[in-house]
Design an enzyme around this catalytic site. Sequence first.
Site, short mmCIF file in Angstrom:
data_model
loop_
_atom_site.label_atom_id
_atom_site.label_comp_id
_atom_site.label_asym_id
_atom_site.label_seq_id
_atom_site.Cartn_x
_atom_site.Cartn_y
_atom_site.Cartn_z
N ILE A 279 6.95 -3.70 0.79
CA ILE A 279 7.30 -2.48 1.52
C ILE A 279 8.70 -2.60 2.12
O ILE A 279 9.47 -1.65 2.15
CB ILE A 279 6.26 -2.21 2.62
CG1 ILE A 279 4.89 -1.89 2.01
CG2 ILE A 279 6.71 -1.09 3.55
CD1 ILE A 279 3.74 -1.87 2.99
N ASP B 266 14.81 -11.46 6.51
CA ASP B 266 13.63 -12.09 5.93
C ASP B 266 13.68 -13.60 6.17
O ASP B 266 14.77 -14.18 6.28
CB ASP B 266 13.55 -11.80 4.42
CG ASP B 266 12.15 -11.97 3.86
OD1 ASP B 266 11.52 -10.95 3.53
OD2 ASP B 266 11.69 -13.13 3.78
N ASP C 35 13.10 -16.30 10.98
CA ASP C 35 11.64 -16.23 11.17
C ASP C 35 11.44 -15.34 12.38
O ASP C 35 11.91 -15.68 13.48
CB ASP C 35 11.10 -17.64 11.42
CG ASP C 35 9.59 -17.65 11.68
OD1 ASP C 35 8.98 -18.72 11.52
OD2 ASP C 35 9.04 -16.60 12.06
N VAL C 36 10.78 -14.21 12.23
CA VAL C 36 10.68 -13.25 13.34
C VAL C 36 9.94 -13.81 14.55
O VAL C 36 10.02 -13.24 15.64
CB VAL C 36 9.98 -11.93 12.89
CG1 VAL C 36 10.82 -11.21 11.85
CG2 VAL C 36 8.57 -12.18 12.40
N ASN D 31 8.67 -4.45 9.90
CA ASN D 31 7.76 -4.49 8.76
C ASN D 31 7.15 -5.86 8.51
O ASN D 31 6.05 -5.97 7.97
CB ASN D 31 8.50 -4.00 7.51
CG ASN D 31 7.80 -4.39 6.22
OD1 ASN D 31 6.77 -3.84 5.88
ND2 ASN D 31 8.34 -5.40 5.54
N SER E 163 -1.54 -1.22 10.87
CA SER E 163 -2.41 -1.33 9.70
C SER E 163 -3.66 -0.52 9.96
O SER E 163 -4.03 -0.30 11.13
CB SER E 163 -2.82 -2.79 9.47
OG SER E 163 -3.90 -2.89 8.54
N TYR F 143 -6.00 -10.76 12.02
CA TYR F 143 -5.09 -9.71 11.56
C TYR F 143 -5.43 -8.38 12.25
O TYR F 143 -4.54 -7.68 12.75
CB TYR F 143 -5.21 -9.56 10.05
CG TYR F 143 -4.26 -8.57 9.42
CD1 TYR F 143 -4.69 -7.27 9.12
CD2 TYR F 143 -2.95 -8.91 9.13
CE1 TYR F 143 -3.83 -6.35 8.54
CE2 TYR F 143 -2.09 -8.00 8.53
CZ TYR F 143 -2.54 -6.73 8.24
OH TYR F 143 -1.69 -5.82 7.66
N LYS G 266 -2.74 -6.66 14.73
CA LYS G 266 -2.24 -5.32 14.41
C LYS G 266 -2.70 -4.32 15.49
O LYS G 266 -1.98 -3.36 15.79
CB LYS G 266 -2.69 -4.88 13.03
CG LYS G 266 -1.99 -5.60 11.89
CD LYS G 266 -0.48 -5.36 11.88
CE LYS G 266 0.18 -5.89 10.63
NZ LYS G 266 1.63 -5.63 10.58
N THR H 17 -4.30 -0.36 2.23
CA THR H 17 -3.89 -1.46 1.35
C THR H 17 -2.87 -1.00 0.32
O THR H 17 -3.09 -0.04 -0.39
CB THR H 17 -5.13 -2.05 0.65
OG1 THR H 17 -5.93 -2.69 1.64
CG2 THR H 17 -4.72 -3.10 -0.37
C1 1HS Z 1 -3.10 -5.19 4.73
C2 1HS Z 1 -3.20 -3.78 5.14
O1 1HS Z 1 -2.73 -3.67 6.44
C3 1HS Z 1 -4.61 -3.20 5.03
S1 1HS Z 1 -5.84 -4.15 5.83
C4 1HS Z 1 -7.13 -4.08 4.65
C5 1HS Z 1 -7.67 -2.70 4.49
S2 1HS Z 1 -8.89 -2.62 3.26
O2 1HS Z 1 -8.36 -3.30 2.04
O3 1HS Z 1 -10.09 -3.30 3.72
O4 1HS Z 1 -9.11 -1.21 2.99
#
Ligand code: 1HS
Length: 267
Positions: A31, A50, A76-77, A103, A153, A166, A170, A198
């Site tokens: 992305i 990056d 490295d952020v 991002n 996310s 994660y 997020k 995703t």
């Molecule tokens: C990586 C992205 O932020 C999406 S998290 C996973 C979502 S799903 O694959 O379970 O619909």
Amino acid sequence: MTTNDSPTTGSTSTGRLAGKVAIITGGGSGIGRASALRFAAEGAAVGVLDRDGEAAAGTVKLVEAEGGRALAVTADVAKAAEVDAAVDAVAAHFGGLHVLYNNAGVDSRGSVAVAEEDDWDRSFNVNAKGTFLVSRAALRHMEKGSSIINQGSVAALVGVMNFAAYCAAKGAVVALTRSMAVDLAARGVRVNVICPGTVYTPLMEPMLAARGDGDMELGLQRTLVKYPIGRLGDVTDIANVALFLASDDAAFMTGSVVAADGGMTAQ
Ligand code: 1HS
């Protein structure tokens, strides 16, 4: 599955970022790379930040091949000194900073019952702390009318199995976005967050393979059924949302949580 790195495929450039300087973290792939191409096609000078310097340089090469302007910086952020130096270098090179797209991100492994502590720390250090550190550095250069786009996310909005750190990190990015928006409104800096579904990028392959018990195709099929629109996202789907939020077309949006997820969180 293939990704489409072309910045203008199916899109007409209208100069929406003319005269702007943007930094995109994680700009070396996925992305981030697509957004660098899209932003540059709209007139922005782009700092491609990056951890992988070669990947960042590869994005710059693609931007320049399309006639755009870009500078690769390596950081490295999660490391303040590297972030400060990289952001200052972009602002000095192009003479200012107007847009930041936080991002860069990493995924995680497992439910809270089995997750490893270092995996938890890494997810928070990159996804949440990285957003804080880069935003703090960018704000030293940002003037009224600037825009920060954070990367959340769908995992911040709904539970995703075996993705505990994660989801939590997020979720922190979404909360941080709202806090930043209220803090920075008086300075004329808008802050919004995209919550992508995703998108097929290298970041997602470990999760997809695990979801398919080692079978990537099975993992993809088990994922696809969660998307009413009938497909997973493409990198340009998210790059286009980031462009909108970066542009003055989103002038009245700050603190907004923008799901770009093919309907995944609507059900
Ligand atoms: C990586 C992205 O932020 C999406 S998290 C996973 C979502 S799903 O694959 O379970 O619909």
